[in-house]
Scaffold this motif. Structure first.
Motif, PDB file in Angstrom:
ATOM      1  N   GLU A 198     -30.649 -21.191 -45.621  1.00 13.99           N
ATOM      2  CA  GLU A 198     -29.435 -21.536 -44.889  1.00 13.99           C
ATOM      3  C   GLU A 198     -28.241 -21.667 -45.829  1.00 13.99           C
ATOM      4  O   GLU A 198     -27.171 -22.108 -45.408  1.00 13.99           O
ATOM      5  N   TRP A 235     -25.833 -19.768 -46.845  1.00 14.58           N
ATOM      6  CA  TRP A 235     -25.385 -18.460 -46.411  1.00 14.58           C
ATOM      7  C   TRP A 235     -24.669 -17.649 -47.493  1.00 14.58           C
ATOM      8  O   TRP A 235     -24.998 -16.478 -47.713  1.00 14.58           O
ATOM      9  N   HIS A 264     -25.194 -18.169 -36.998  1.00 10.56           N
ATOM     10  CA  HIS A 264     -24.636 -19.421 -37.519  1.00 10.56           C
ATOM     11  C   HIS A 264     -23.110 -19.410 -37.421  1.00 10.56           C
ATOM     12  O   HIS A 264     -22.499 -20.374 -36.928  1.00 10.56           O
TER      13      HIS A 264
END
Length: 409
Positions: free
Chosen positions: A139, A141, A187
């Motif tokens: 996560e 990114w 996301h």
């Protein structure tokens, strides 16, 4: 007949070389004495020695391919086997055999290294796939995306495997990247609220850019615009309906500043072109000094021109090599004239030239005397042969006399 340890010349002028397989005919020599024949073919042998030595060095110190090295060896072997030289040809063959063995050994080493590189590439790609599959679940990114891009660059720099293995590994690698990309898009789809914040930040950046557009402080302001551009990129995208208009205003403010700066720089370029005209005129003056007939005057004049040259400012970068090259050519001509003057005044060189001329003159006088005696004795054949030798010696004497004249003697 004349001979030495590696060859001989018979009465008919046939030159032979001695090898392990017996005497081999080198060629026929009618142009001079047997000693000259042997000396000529010895020089050809020395030339082969030099060529083989150079090839040995290339094989030892460069990345010359085995194919090119083998071709060169075979070419030299053909010359050695042709027996057109006097010397230890068997030794040259042994050197070529040794060199060929060395090339073959290198060929095998390269083959082994290639196989090893392929295995290393396989291991490296498997490690890239494993890391990509782990990053696909991250996560982080930005960091993970940058790392995946770096992995792609690394992958492109690795050698290809066999098609099946390479395709299988690439499929896993590509799938991991795609999975990460889908998760990242999902996301950011939830981050629309940040678009408004980006719009507000960019409004401020546009205001700063417009306030700077009339600045004439070229360096610091250009640096500030670069900072604003970096901040613009870091702010993220605003809503689509605002992004294009904000960018147009931001870019227009920069254009006002940079166009004004370009106008000032154009004026500077004009000054440099004027400087170029001056330097071209100085180069033309310098070129009038050629050819050098009065070294002292030329040297003094060029020094004065060079001082004026140094006082002129910069010229356009693209024109600099040509105009400077013209001055440098004149400077080299003066230096060469200085070197020629030094050689002319060198007593050792003059003495050597005088000695050689004297030796050749004595040889010509002796030949003329021998020819006269042969004519008186009725030995026409000997006289004709000596006439040919006299012509060669006279040519050398003429050349030596010209060289001596250069020293003023």
């Amino acid at each position: 007949m004349s001979s030495d340890p590696w060859g001989r010349v018979d009465e008919a002028g046939t030159v032979y070389v001695r090898t392990a397989d017996g005497e081999q005919v080198v060629g026929s020599w009618q142009a001079g004495s047997p000693e000259e024949a042997l000396a000529y073919f010895k020089r050809k042998y020395e030339g082969l020695v030099v060529e083989i030595g150079l090839l040995e060095r290339r094989v030892r110190t460069t990345d010359l391919s085995a194919k090119d090295a083998t071709t060169a060896i075979e070419h030299l072997r053909e010359q050695v086997d042709a027996h057109h030289a006097v010397g230890d040809l068997d030794a040259l063959r042994r050197r070529l055999d040794t060199l060929l063995a060395s090339v073959e050994e290198r060929r095998q080493e390269r083959k082994a290294r290639k196989a090893e590189a392929a295995e290393e590439s396989r291991r490296a790609k498997e490690e890239l796939v494993a890391e990509a599959e782990e990053l696909a679940q991250s996560e982080q990114w930005r960091a993970a995306g940058e790392r995946l891009r770096a992995l792609v660059d690394t992958w492109k720099g690795l050698p290809r495997l066999d098609r099946k293995s390479d395709d299988e590994l690439w499929h896993r690698f590509s799938h991991a990247r795609s999975a990460f990309s889908k998760r990242r898009k999902a996301h950011f789809a939830r981050l629309d609220a940040q678009r408004e914040e980006a719009r507000q930040r960019k409004e401020k950046l546009v205001s700063e850019a417009e306030a700077l557009s009339d600045s004439r402080d070229w360096g610091p302001t250009a640096a500030k615009y670069r900072e604003l551009m970096q901040d613009w990129k870091a702010a993220g995208r605003a809503q689509r309906e605002h992004e294009d208009d904000l960018w147009r205003r931001f870019r227009a403010a920069q254009d006002v500043f940079f166009q004004a700066r370009s106008a000032v720089f154009a004026e500077r370029d004009s000054e440099q072109r004027e400087n170029l005209t001056v330097k071209e005129e100085l180069a033309t003056e310098a070129e009038r000094l050629l050819p050098i007939t009065d070294l002292r005057s030329a040297r003094t004049a060029f020094r004065a021109l060079n001082e004026r040259w140094d006082a002129v400012g910069h010229v356009p970068r693209d024109a600099r090599p040509k105009v400077e090259g013209r001055m440098q050519a004149v400077e080299r001509a003066i230096q060469e004239a200085e070197e020629t003057e030094w050689r002319r005044s060198n007593p050792e060189a003059r003495a050597r030239a005088a000695g050689l001329t004297g030796q050749l003159q004595d040889a010509v006088d002796r030949l003329r005397s021998d020819i006269e005696k042969a004519r008186e004795a009725g030995n026409t054949a000997k006289a004709d042969k000596l006439e040919k030798e006299l012509a060669g010696r006279q040519m050398l004497l003429d050349q030596a006399m010209k060289g001596l004249e250069e020293f003023g003697g």
